[in-house]
Design a protein around this motif. Structure first.
Motif, PDB file in Angstrom:
ATOM      1  N   ALA A   1       0.691  -1.306   0.085  1.00  0.00           N
ATOM      2  CA  ALA A   1      -0.131   0.007  -0.164  1.00  0.00           C
ATOM      3  C   ALA A   1       0.848   1.342  -0.165  1.00  0.00           C
ATOM      4  CB  ALA A   1      -0.847  -0.048   1.195  1.00  0.00           C
ATOM      5  N   HIS A   2       2.147   1.045  -0.045  1.00  0.00           N
ATOM      6  CA  HIS A   2       3.151   2.303  -0.212  1.00  0.00           C
ATOM      7  C   HIS A   2       2.903   3.299   0.746  1.00  0.00           C
ATOM      8  CE1 HIS A   2       4.371   0.196  -3.803  1.00  0.00           C
ATOM      9  NE2 HIS A   2       2.938   0.228  -4.193  1.00  0.00           N
ATOM     10  N   GLY A   3       2.865   2.961   2.074  1.00  0.00           N
ATOM     11  CA  GLY A   3       2.701   4.000   3.140  1.00  0.00           C
ATOM     12  C   GLY A   3       1.488   4.764   3.513  1.00  0.00           C
ATOM     13  N   ARG A   4       0.485   4.116   2.567  1.00  0.00           N
ATOM     14  CA  ARG A   4      -0.886   4.631   2.878  1.00  0.00           C
ATOM     15  C   ARG A   4      -1.272   4.670   4.143  1.00  0.00           C
ATOM     16  NH1 ARG A   4      -4.819   2.297  -0.700  1.00  0.00           N
ATOM     17  NH2 ARG A   4      -6.116   3.557   0.732  1.00  0.00           N
TER      18      ARG A   4
ATOM     19  N   HIS B   1      -7.307 -11.190  -2.890  1.00  0.00           N
ATOM     20  CA  HIS B   1      -8.147 -10.410  -3.872  1.00  0.00           C
ATOM     21  C   HIS B   1      -8.975  -9.520  -3.426  1.00  0.00           C
ATOM     22  CE1 HIS B   1      -7.052 -11.694  -8.283  1.00  0.00           C
ATOM     23  NE2 HIS B   1      -6.814 -13.060  -7.499  1.00  0.00           N
ATOM     24  N   LEU B   2      -9.595 -10.226  -2.055  1.00  0.00           N
ATOM     25  CA  LEU B   2     -10.795  -9.398  -1.258  1.00  0.00           C
ATOM     26  C   LEU B   2      -9.879  -8.060  -0.727  1.00  0.00           C
ATOM     27  CD1 LEU B   2     -12.955 -11.722  -0.191  1.00  0.00           C
ATOM     28  CD2 LEU B   2     -13.532 -10.329  -1.971  1.00  0.00           C
TER      29      LEU B   2
ATOM     30  N   VAL C   1      -8.034  -2.335  -0.589  1.00  0.00           N
ATOM     31  CA  VAL C   1      -6.770  -1.545  -0.604  1.00  0.00           C
ATOM     32  C   VAL C   1      -7.076  -0.500  -1.730  1.00  0.00           C
ATOM     33  CG1 VAL C   1      -4.465  -1.011  -0.550  1.00  0.00           C
ATOM     34  CG2 VAL C   1      -5.318  -2.602   1.041  1.00  0.00           C
ATOM     35  N   LYS C   2      -7.514  -1.067  -3.013  1.00  0.00           N
ATOM     36  CA  LYS C   2      -7.383  -0.459  -4.151  1.00  0.00           C
ATOM     37  C   LYS C   2      -8.554   0.591  -4.106  1.00  0.00           C
ATOM     38  CE  LYS C   2      -8.165  -3.185  -7.572  1.00  0.00           C
ATOM     39  NZ  LYS C   2      -8.366  -3.844  -8.855  1.00  0.00           N
ATOM     40  N   TYR C   3      -9.806   0.167  -3.682  1.00  0.00           N
ATOM     41  CA  TYR C   3     -10.671   1.057  -3.980  1.00  0.00           C
ATOM     42  C   TYR C   3     -11.132   2.033  -2.867  1.00  0.00           C
ATOM     43  CZ  TYR C   3     -12.023  -1.510  -8.154  1.00  0.00           C
ATOM     44  OH  TYR C   3     -11.878  -2.417  -9.210  1.00  0.00           O
TER      45      TYR C   3
ATOM     46  N   ALA D   1      -8.101   5.384   5.278  1.00  0.00           N
ATOM     47  CA  ALA D   1      -8.845   4.276   4.437  1.00  0.00           C
ATOM     48  C   ALA D   1      -9.122   3.241   5.924  1.00  0.00           C
ATOM     49  CB  ALA D   1      -7.843   3.350   3.576  1.00  0.00           C
ATOM     50  N   GLN D   2     -10.464   2.702   5.933  1.00  0.00           N
ATOM     51  CA  GLN D   2     -10.607   1.815   6.747  1.00  0.00           C
ATOM     52  C   GLN D   2     -11.037   0.656   6.350  1.00  0.00           C
ATOM     53  OE1 GLN D   2     -13.826   3.986   8.569  1.00  0.00           O
ATOM     54  NE2 GLN D   2     -12.397   5.261  10.016  1.00  0.00           N
ATOM     55  N   ILE D   3     -10.396  -0.596   6.863  1.00  0.00           N
ATOM     56  CA  ILE D   3     -10.673  -1.730   6.383  1.00  0.00           C
ATOM     57  C   ILE D   3     -10.932  -2.584   7.412  1.00  0.00           C
ATOM     58  CG2 ILE D   3      -9.955  -3.874   4.883  1.00  0.00           C
ATOM     59  CD1 ILE D   3      -8.034  -1.881   3.294  1.00  0.00           C
TER      60      ILE D   3
END
Length: 182
Positions: free
Chosen positions: A48-51, A76-77, A82-84, A91-93
């Motif tokens: 995620a390159h430090g996001r 994939h999930l 992360v992508k969207y 970002a919250q996952i």
């Protein structure tokens, strides 16, 4: 021409992986689902390159399944989450267990990303079906079809809930044990 050839190569590799999941003999074993989720999450976080991502990961039981295939599902999930969420700060996952019965575990991957209109949800699990342009978000349109196939081979179910600009939640229900011959 080089970019097109590269994209075509990726699509062919993804299609071969999709075909592999339909033919590969399932290696049924006990899978520590929580540990597998931790491993995949750490890998995705590194990519995620430090996001700025807030991860909320629950606890999970062991299940019976093919660890390599389940890793593909999780990759994939979580990669999609992360992508969207790329445009979200933070970002919250969330990855959690939503139900545990004597025969099934239901879990989810939720994000606060861009989401999508549910009228197109039926297209998500088809090969080469995408809801966003490749210029916006990379991908070949095979990942969720692959996830769907693997979950079905495990005797499980997958469904999604989403709202435009309010993220998506992918739900997965898997049996705690599977029948021989899958």
């Amino acid at each position: 021409i080089a970019d097109s050839a590269k994209r075509m190569g990726v699509q062919i590799d993804d299609l071969l992986t999709f075909l592999w999941t339909g033919r590969k003999q399932m290696q049924q074993t006990r899978v520590a689902l929580g540990q597998l989720i931790q491993d995949v999450t750490q890998e995705c976080a590194r990519n995620a390159h430090g996001r700025d991502i807030i991860w909320d990961i629950g606890s999970f039981p062991e299940i019976q399944g093919d660890p390599a295939m389940l890793r593909v599902v999780l990759t994939h999930l979580i990669d999609n989450a992360v992508k969207y969420t790329r445009s979200r700060t933070p970002a919250q996952i969330t990855i959690g267990c939503s139900a545990l019965t004597g025969h099934e575990v239901a879990w989810f991957v939720r994000d606060n990303g861009i989401g999508f209109d549910m009228q197109y949800a039926h297209k998500l699990f088809g090969v080469f079906h995408r809801l966003h342009h490749t210029e916006e978000f990379e991908g070949t349109g095979i990942g969720l079809a692959l996830v769907h196939r693997i979950i079905q081979r495990h005797g499980g179910r997958i469904w999604v809930e989403s709202t435009v600009n309010h993220g998506a939640t992918f739900h997965i229900a898997l049996p705690l044990s599977t029948k021989k011959g899958n």
